[in-house]
Design a protein around this motif. Structure first.
Motif, PDB file in Angstrom:
ATOM      1  N   ARG A  62      25.443   7.759  23.962  1.00 31.02           N
ATOM      2  CA  ARG A  62      26.361   8.717  23.507  1.00 31.02           C
ATOM      3  C   ARG A  62      25.399   9.235  22.183  1.00 31.02           C
ATOM      4  O   ARG A  62      24.832   8.463  21.438  1.00 31.02           O
ATOM      5  N   THR A  63      25.442  10.490  22.048  1.00 28.70           N
ATOM      6  CA  THR A  63      24.614  11.088  20.755  1.00 28.70           C
ATOM      7  C   THR A  63      25.626  11.818  19.729  1.00 28.70           C
ATOM      8  O   THR A  63      26.930  11.954  20.098  1.00 28.70           O
ATOM      9  N   VAL A  64      25.410  11.867  18.808  1.00 30.04           N
ATOM     10  CA  VAL A  64      25.942  12.913  17.575  1.00 30.04           C
ATOM     11  C   VAL A  64      25.259  14.156  17.579  1.00 30.04           C
ATOM     12  O   VAL A  64      23.888  14.099  17.173  1.00 30.04           O
ATOM     13  N   MET A  65      26.067  15.006  17.960  1.00 29.87           N
ATOM     14  CA  MET A  65      25.118  16.463  17.916  1.00 29.87           C
ATOM     15  C   MET A  65      25.744  17.207  16.660  1.00 29.87           C
ATOM     16  O   MET A  65      26.547  16.886  15.825  1.00 29.87           O
ATOM     17  N   GLU A  66      24.843  18.426  16.562  1.00 29.26           N
ATOM     18  CA  GLU A  66      25.365  19.347  15.512  1.00 29.26           C
ATOM     19  C   GLU A  66      26.846  19.854  15.531  1.00 29.26           C
ATOM     20  O   GLU A  66      27.334  19.970  16.590  1.00 29.26           O
ATOM     21  N   PRO A  67      27.208  20.153  14.491  1.00 26.94           N
ATOM     22  CA  PRO A  67      26.752  19.814  13.099  1.00 26.94           C
ATOM     23  C   PRO A  67      26.600  18.592  12.273  1.00 26.94           C
ATOM     24  O   PRO A  67      26.547  18.606  11.120  1.00 26.94           O
ATOM     25  N   GLY A  68      26.984  17.730  13.110  1.00 25.38           N
ATOM     26  CA  GLY A  68      26.543  16.244  12.931  1.00 25.38           C
ATOM     27  C   GLY A  68      27.513  15.497  12.222  1.00 25.38           C
ATOM     28  O   GLY A  68      28.732  15.938  12.124  1.00 25.38           O
ATOM     29  N   TRP A  69      27.150  14.172  11.811  1.00 22.15           N
ATOM     30  CA  TRP A  69      28.170  13.341  11.431  1.00 22.15           C
ATOM     31  C   TRP A  69      28.363  13.498   9.809  1.00 22.15           C
ATOM     32  O   TRP A  69      27.879  14.272   9.231  1.00 22.15           O
ATOM     33  N   ARG A  70      29.729  13.044   9.598  1.00 22.58           N
ATOM     34  CA  ARG A  70      30.243  13.008   7.963  1.00 22.58           C
ATOM     35  C   ARG A  70      30.759  11.620   7.639  1.00 22.58           C
ATOM     36  O   ARG A  70      31.334  11.058   8.590  1.00 22.58           O
ATOM     37  N   LEU A  71      30.350  10.964   6.649  1.00 25.52           N
ATOM     38  CA  LEU A  71      30.322   9.794   6.553  1.00 25.52           C
ATOM     39  C   LEU A  71      31.425   9.621   5.163  1.00 25.52           C
ATOM     40  O   LEU A  71      31.100  10.354   4.013  1.00 25.52           O
ATOM     41  N   GLN A  72      32.573   8.901   5.290  1.00 28.16           N
ATOM     42  CA  GLN A  72      33.452   8.914   4.208  1.00 28.16           C
ATOM     43  C   GLN A  72      33.738   7.509   3.892  1.00 28.16           C
ATOM     44  O   GLN A  72      33.923   6.597   4.855  1.00 28.16           O
ATOM     45  N   TRP A  73      34.124   7.140   2.803  1.00 30.95           N
ATOM     46  CA  TRP A  73      34.862   5.751   2.372  1.00 30.95           C
ATOM     47  C   TRP A  73      35.481   5.843   1.193  1.00 30.95           C
ATOM     48  O   TRP A  73      35.830   7.038   0.737  1.00 30.95           O
ATOM     49  N   THR A  74      36.339   4.668   0.668  1.00 25.23           N
ATOM     50  CA  THR A  74      37.046   4.912  -0.438  1.00 25.23           C
ATOM     51  C   THR A  74      36.498   3.786  -1.221  1.00 25.23           C
ATOM     52  O   THR A  74      36.092   2.609  -0.940  1.00 25.23           O
ATOM     53  N   PHE A 365      28.176   8.464  46.439  1.00 23.34           N
ATOM     54  CA  PHE A 365      27.483   9.337  45.474  1.00 23.34           C
ATOM     55  C   PHE A 365      27.900   8.936  44.231  1.00 23.34           C
ATOM     56  O   PHE A 365      29.085   7.982  43.825  1.00 23.34           O
ATOM     57  N   SER A 366      27.178   9.307  43.163  1.00 25.96           N
ATOM     58  CA  SER A 366      27.880   8.856  41.642  1.00 25.96           C
ATOM     59  C   SER A 366      29.211   9.245  41.608  1.00 25.96           C
ATOM     60  O   SER A 366      29.634  10.645  41.791  1.00 25.96           O
ATOM     61  N   SER A 367      29.953   8.720  40.863  1.00 22.73           N
ATOM     62  CA  SER A 367      31.433   8.543  40.676  1.00 22.73           C
ATOM     63  C   SER A 367      31.783   9.451  39.222  1.00 22.73           C
ATOM     64  O   SER A 367      32.588  10.258  39.222  1.00 22.73           O
ATOM     65  N   ASN A 368      31.092   9.098  38.512  1.00 24.33           N
ATOM     66  CA  ASN A 368      31.231   9.614  37.001  1.00 24.33           C
ATOM     67  C   ASN A 368      30.083   9.979  36.176  1.00 24.33           C
ATOM     68  O   ASN A 368      28.841   9.373  36.607  1.00 24.33           O
ATOM     69  N   VAL A 369      30.049  11.057  35.479  1.00 25.78           N
ATOM     70  CA  VAL A 369      28.860  11.685  34.935  1.00 25.78           C
ATOM     71  C   VAL A 369      29.383  12.062  33.391  1.00 25.78           C
ATOM     72  O   VAL A 369      30.484  12.302  33.254  1.00 25.78           O
ATOM     73  N   PHE A 370      28.666  11.375  32.556  1.00 28.39           N
ATOM     74  CA  PHE A 370      28.817  11.479  31.111  1.00 28.39           C
ATOM     75  C   PHE A 370      27.667  12.586  30.524  1.00 28.39           C
ATOM     76  O   PHE A 370      26.417  12.108  30.797  1.00 28.39           O
ATOM     77  N   PHE A 371      28.024  13.338  29.688  1.00 29.74           N
ATOM     78  CA  PHE A 371      27.188  14.326  29.222  1.00 29.74           C
ATOM     79  C   PHE A 371      27.260  13.793  27.598  1.00 29.74           C
ATOM     80  O   PHE A 371      28.385  14.190  26.935  1.00 29.74           O
ATOM     81  N   ASN A 372      25.868  13.703  27.138  1.00 28.19           N
ATOM     82  CA  ASN A 372      25.953  13.134  25.323  1.00 28.19           C
ATOM     83  C   ASN A 372      26.955  12.204  25.540  1.00 28.19           C
ATOM     84  O   ASN A 372      27.473  12.178  24.339  1.00 28.19           O
ATOM     85  N   GLY A 373      27.555  11.530  26.147  1.00 32.35           N
ATOM     86  CA  GLY A 373      28.561  10.300  26.092  1.00 32.35           C
ATOM     87  C   GLY A 373      29.852  10.734  26.357  1.00 32.35           C
ATOM     88  O   GLY A 373      30.706   9.838  26.549  1.00 32.35           O
ATOM     89  N   ASP A 374      30.081  11.813  26.603  1.00 33.75           N
ATOM     90  CA  ASP A 374      31.514  12.390  26.941  1.00 33.75           C
ATOM     91  C   ASP A 374      31.591  12.501  28.572  1.00 33.75           C
ATOM     92  O   ASP A 374      31.049  12.946  29.210  1.00 33.75           O
TER      93      ASP A 374
END
Ligand SMILES: *[C@@H]1O[C@H](CO)[C@@H](O)[C@H](O)[C@H]1NC(C)=O
Ligand SMILES: *[C@@H]1O[C@H](CO)[C@@H](O)[C@H](O)[C@H]1NC(C)=O
Ligand SMILES: *[C@@H]1O[C@H](CO)[C@@H](O)[C@H](O)[C@H]1NC(C)=O
Ligand SMILES: *[C@@H]1O[C@H](CO)[C@@H](O)[C@H](O)[C@H]1NC(C)=O
Length: 383
Positions: A62-74, A365-374
Motif C-alpha cells: 500500500r502506498t500513499v499517493m498524491e496529494p499525499g499525507w497530512r499529519l495531525q496531533w493534539t 486464477f487470481s482471485s483479488n487484485v489490489f491497486f496501490n493497496g486498495d
C-alpha cells in the motif's frame, strides 16, 4: 473449451467475494503493515525542543499517493511550533499572545503537510520534500519515508518535563490511518556522514498507524477479463462510483472518463492463446482513466489461493509469504513498464505478461487484485 478454462475462475471469484465481504478493519493480508512515526528530540531549546520527525511506510503493497499525507496531533499543553523545515503547518491559528517573534503555528491540533522537491534548499532537510508521497520499501526504500524537522516552544525542556503529543492522526487521499498513542522507545542512533561517529537522540518516541478502510468503501479500480478467443467480461456496471440511474455522475467535467463502471483505473486480464496444458498466459493491462491522477509509481498485489508458478515480463515482482493463500506483488520498472500517467498524457496504460502454472482441471486464477493497496472490484459473474 473456453468455458472450461474460465469456469474455475468464476467459481473462485464468487468464493472470494464472500471472503472479502467479511473483512474487518486493518489488513489481514499484511498483518504487520503500518506507517511508523518516530520523533527524535535532537536538542533542547530555552523554551522547548527541536525534533526530527520520520515517517516510514512499512506496508507491503500500500502506498500513499498524491496529494499525499497530512499529519495531525493534539498538543498535551500549550505548545507552539516555532518553525519547521521539510514540511509545514497548514494553519497559523491564534498567535495573538505573541509579540515580536511569531510562531509558525499556535494551533492546539496542528496539521503538517509535506513540501515538494522544488522548494528552496533552505526549506529542505535530507530525506524531506516528497509531495506527501510514500512508496513501499519494495519499490524504492528511499521513497518510502519522509523526514522533517520541527522546533517546539512552550514545551518541557528535559526528558522529565517534556510531554508527548496526543491523538496522532494520519490522513491520506481517500482514507485515513488510526494511530497508537506515543510510546517512548530506545533513542535512535545516528551515524555521522563520515561514518566515524555515532550520536543519539536525546529522547525518542514512536507512533504506529494502521490503515482504516473508510465506511462505504468505493473501489478505485475494476477488473475485466478477455481472451484471444473472443471472450469478454467487462467491469461491472457502476463498479466504482455511479448509480445506473444517475446520469450526472458522467458529467463532462468529471476528471474520470465516462464509462459504464466509472472506475479511475481499470485492469484487464487477457488470456493468451499460447496458454497450453497447465500453463496459462495473460497479458495484464492497467489503464489510468483519470485526467488528473498520476499513478506512475503503481504497485499491484495479486492474491491467488493456490501456490502457482508465477512468471512475468517487463516488471519487478515479489512474493509475499504464503500466509493466506499465495500472493504476488508486481510493480513497474522505471522508464519501462511504468507510465501510468494521467489520461491524455499519452502514457496512461501499463502492460505486462504473467503466467500461472497449475495442474489441469485444478487450475485457478487470481482471485483479488489490489491497486496501490486498495482492492479492485472483481468482474461480474455471468448468470
Ligand atoms: C482452486 O485450486 C485448488 C487446488 O487445486 C482447489 O482445491 C480449489 O477447489 C480450486 N478452486 C476452485 C474454485 O476451483
Ligand atoms: C510496524 O512495522 C514494522 C516493520 O514491518 C514491524 O517491525 C512492527 O512490528 C510493526 N508494528 C506493529 C505494532 O505492528
Ligand atoms: C483526535 O483527533 C480527531 C481528528 O483530528 C478529532 O476528531 C478528535 O476530536 C481528537 N480527539 C481529541 C481527544 O483531541
Ligand atoms: C507523473 O509522476 C512522475 C513521477 O512523480 C513524474 O515524473 C511525471 O512527470 C508525472 N507525469 C505527469 C504527466 O504529471
Amino acid at each position: 473449451m473456453e468455458a472450461t478454462l474460465w469456469t474455475p475462475l468464476l467459481c473462485l471469484l464468487s468464493l472470494m467475494a464472500i471472503f472479502t465481504s467479511t473483512r474487518g478493519g486493518g489488513d489481514p493480508l499484511d498483518l504487520n503493515g503500518n506507517i511508523t512515526l518516530r520523533w527524535d528530540v535532537m536538542s533542547w531549546t530555552p523554551d522547548g525542543y527541536v525534533a526530527l520527525v520520520n515517517i516510514a511506510n512499512y506496508q507491503q503493497y500500500r502506498t500513499v499517493m498524491e496529494p499525499g499525507w497530512r499529519l495531525q496531533w493534539t498538543w498535551a499543553r500549550k505548545e507552539v511550533i516555532w518553525s519547521t523545515v521539510g514540511a509545514r503547518p497548514l494553519h497559523r491559528g491564534d498567535c495573538s499572545s505573541f509579540k515580536g517573534n511569531m510562531p509558525a503555528s499556535c494551533m492546539r491540533s496542528p496539521t503538517i503537510v509535506d513540501l515538494t522537491a522544488d522548494v528552496p534548499l533552505t526549506d529542505q532537510i535530507a530525506g524531506c520534500c516528497k509531495g506527501g508521497v510514500l512508496l513501499t520499501q519494495l519499490q524504492d526504500a528511499r521513497k518510502s519515508t519522509a523526514e522533517f524537522q520541527i522546533a517546539v516552544g512552550n514545551a518541557g525542556t528535559t526528558k522529565k518535563t517534556v510531554q508527548m503529543p496526543k491523538n496522532y492522526t494520519l490522513t491520506v487521499p481517500g482514507g485515513r490511518y488510526s494511530c497508537s498513542t506515543a510510546k517512548i522507545v530506545r533513542p535512535t542512533q545516528f551515524l555521522s556522514p563520515d561514518r566515524r561517529r555515532i550520536t543519539q537522540a536525546l529522547m525518542t518516541w514512536q507512533v504506529v498507524c494502521r490503515h482504516t478502510p473508510p465506511r462505504g468503501y468505493k473501489p478505485p479500480c475494476c477488473v475485466s477479463l478477455s481472451s484471444d478467443r473472443g471472450l469478454k467480461i467487462p467491469c461491472g456496471t457502476c463498479a466504482c462510483n455511479c448509480k445506473p440511474s444517475d446520469a450526472r455522475s458522467c458529467a463532462p467535467k468529471s476528471p474520470v472518463q465516462c464509462t459504464n463502471h466509472m472506475c479511475p483505473v481499470s485492469i484487464n486480464w487477457h488470456l493468451l492463446s499460447r496458454s497450453k496444458g497447465s500453463v496459462r498466459w495473460f497479458e495484464v493491462s492497467i489503464s489510468n482513466l483519470n485526467r488528473r491522477a498520476n499513478y506512475t509509481d503503481w504497485i499491484l498485489m495479486i492474491q491467488h489461493p493456490v501456490a502457482q508458478k508465477f512468471a512475468s515480463a517487463d516488471t519487478n515482482y515479489w512474493s509475499l509469504p504464503p500466509k493466506l493463500g499465495s500472493m504476488e506483488v508486481v510493480w513497474g520498472i522505471k522508464h519501462y513498464s511504468r507510465g501510468l500517467g494521467p489520461l491524455g498524457s499519452g502514457r496512461s496504460t501499463a502492460k505486462f505478461e504473467i503466467s500461472y502454472e497449475g495442474s489441469p482441471g485444478k487450475w485457478n486464477f487470481s482471485s483479488n487484485v489490489f491497486f496501490n493497496g486498495d482492492r479492485c472490484a472483481n468482474p461480474p459473474l455471468p448468470r
